[in-house]
Design a protein around this motif. Structure first.
Motif, PDB file in Angstrom:
ATOM      1  N   GLN A 107      -1.641  89.989 -87.512  1.00 17.13           N
ATOM      2  CA  GLN A 107      -1.443  90.813 -88.698  1.00 17.13           C
ATOM      3  C   GLN A 107      -2.328  92.071 -88.613  1.00 17.13           C
ATOM      4  O   GLN A 107      -3.258  92.115 -87.821  1.00 17.13           O
ATOM      5  N   PRO A 108      -2.042  93.060 -89.478  1.00 18.99           N
ATOM      6  CA  PRO A 108      -2.961  94.206 -89.541  1.00 18.99           C
ATOM      7  C   PRO A 108      -4.367  93.700 -89.887  1.00 18.99           C
ATOM      8  O   PRO A 108      -4.531  92.799 -90.711  1.00 18.99           O
ATOM      9  N   GLY A 109      -5.359  94.233 -89.222  1.00 18.44           N
ATOM     10  CA  GLY A 109      -6.731  93.828 -89.479  1.00 18.44           C
ATOM     11  C   GLY A 109      -7.173  92.615 -88.686  1.00 18.44           C
ATOM     12  O   GLY A 109      -8.246  92.069 -88.954  1.00 18.44           O
ATOM     13  N   PHE A 136      -9.629  99.269 -91.054  1.00 18.72           N
ATOM     14  CA  PHE A 136      -9.172  99.504 -92.426  1.00 18.72           C
ATOM     15  C   PHE A 136      -7.664  99.372 -92.563  1.00 18.72           C
ATOM     16  O   PHE A 136      -7.072  99.851 -93.530  1.00 18.72           O
ATOM     17  N   ALA A 137      -7.018  98.693 -91.612  1.00 22.71           N
ATOM     18  CA  ALA A 137      -5.560  98.540 -91.644  1.00 22.71           C
ATOM     19  C   ALA A 137      -5.136  97.733 -92.867  1.00 22.71           C
ATOM     20  O   ALA A 137      -5.817  96.800 -93.292  1.00 22.71           O
ATOM     21  N   THR A 138      -4.013  98.108 -93.437  1.00 21.84           N
ATOM     22  CA  THR A 138      -3.476  97.390 -94.602  1.00 21.84           C
ATOM     23  C   THR A 138      -2.178  96.690 -94.259  1.00 21.84           C
ATOM     24  O   THR A 138      -1.571  96.928 -93.249  1.00 21.84           O
TER      25      THR A 138
END
Length: 138
Positions: A107-109, A136-138
């Motif tokens: 997943q992001p992050g 800082f990915a969402t």
């Protein structure tokens, strides 16, 4: 260049803090007095302040299936430095509150993370990203 942060936190025993941060964590010691000690935590200034009555806070929030202690502090490391620290903490017999693992896999992050406590019960988290762009990915 990111500037170093400064964090002051309570410890119940300066000798134990020196053994943990200076020994286990391999943080160079800076200035000190009978009531506080500066440490270099991966280029950041942390200051252990003596509070003989210091008690750990026992609050947590659920994150990716784990009870994450609040408050906590730490540093985002490179993957190799994160692994070295995980191995050093394990070799010292420090129990992990949350064992080293990959959080938010696929997943992001996505990140490597681990949690443990210092001798005064302060919670620490150290993490690393395969891609620092995920910080800082969402």
């Amino acid at each position: 260049m990111i500037r170093p942060f400064h964090l002051a936190f309570p410890v119940h025993d300066l000798a134990a803090a020196r053994a943990f941060y200076g020994g286990v964590m391999a943080c160079a010691e800076g200035r000190s007095s009978d009531h506080w000690v500066d440490f270099d935590l991966f280029g950041h200034q942390i200051v252990a302040h003596l509070d003989p009555a210091a008690k750990p806070v026992v609050v947590s929030n659920a994150v990716d299936g784990h009870d994450v202690p609040v408050p906590h502090f730490g540093v985002v490391l490179t993957m190799p430095d994160w692994q070295v620290l995980a191995d050093r903490v394990a070799a010292a017999g420090i129990p992990f509150g949350i064992a080293p693992h990959i959080r938010f896999q696929g997943q992001p992050g996505e990140q490597a993370t681990m949690f443990f406590r210092d001798p005064s019960g302060n919670a620490l988290e150290f993490k690393a990203f395969a891609d620092d762009g995920m910080l800082f990915a969402t």
